[in-house]
Design an enzyme around this catalytic site. Sequence first.
Site, short mmCIF file in Angstrom:
data_model
loop_
_atom_site.label_atom_id
_atom_site.label_comp_id
_atom_site.label_asym_id
_atom_site.label_seq_id
_atom_site.Cartn_x
_atom_site.Cartn_y
_atom_site.Cartn_z
N LYS A 197 0.85 -1.19 0.00
CA LYS A 197 0.00 0.00 0.00
C LYS A 197 0.89 1.24 0.00
O LYS A 197 1.63 1.49 0.94
CB LYS A 197 -0.91 0.00 1.22
N LYS A 250 -2.20 -1.65 -3.77
CA LYS A 250 -3.00 -0.42 -3.75
C LYS A 250 -2.08 0.80 -3.86
O LYS A 250 -1.14 0.90 -3.06
CB LYS A 250 -3.83 -0.37 -2.46
#
Length: 327
Positions: A197, A250
Amino acid sequence: MTELVFQRHRRLRKTAGIRAMVKETYLHKEDLIYPIFVIDGENIKNPVASMPGVFQFSLDRLREEIDEVVSLGIPSVILFGLPAEKDAVGTQAYHDHGIVQQAIRFIKERHPGLVVIADTCLCEFTDHGHCGVVDADERILNDPSLDLLAKTAISQAEAGADIIAPSNMMDGFVTAIRHGLDAAGFADVPIMSYAVKYASAYYGPFREAADGAPKFGDRKTYQMDYSNRSEAIREATSDIEEGADMLIVKPALAYLDIIRDVKNNFDAPIVAYNVSGEYAMVKAAAINGWINEKETVLETLTGMKRAGADIILTYHAKDVARWLEEK
């Protein structure tokens, strides 16, 4: 005249039927996870201005959204919560009657076959907006945060969540949650880890939707630097070793190389998170008539599948389900 020697690749593009016959990558409804924002209160369906078509739902309005998701054949949702009250340690994240816990119970009672994923983080529930415990010097403390994250995951599993998806990026969060779930009798509940992330500008609209913007500083001390590639493998390796069952990358659109790297290195389902900023850009361009929304979205998500994603978490899920049905 010199004879030209070349390959006639266009033979396999000649007709729609031939193109379909040799198509390599497919997008299916079963690939989709749809994000839903649930908010404390009554009779609320708040539009998110920066994300056309996305709303915040109170529990008494949640039925209409869930029923539509199921009717479209979307197999899974992920829940994000907006509590009525926030505090320094995000108490409502792990309260047994927190907004996410209530939403999980409601959905599982109405549609027990729908896969319900619980986003496991503190930022939406803390008054400072960070994903962990903060000290007097505004430092985000890693180890004290782990206990609260494990408590949150256990409360979500107790409410009936099928999958726990921790998104906080604290070191050791997967092992803390795995041990907590196992000790609480939830050894069969899988962890879909936000393993890779990045600290990204693409999250802006989400922070409006989830009311989760940090009140000071940023999240660069725990989310990854977008310049880094090999670090993604280190992060994913740690999470797999600590007990993660699935790995999220992400954002997705600017990180297709990372999706492919993770897919090549790990024998686990890979989830691409098609984030709020990616969604908002397409929607804005489509509203202005600058692009064909349907073709752009299908091309983009197919690109994520081609890069190696097995599953795609996307705000476009309902539209995509309709378009796939048309095809």
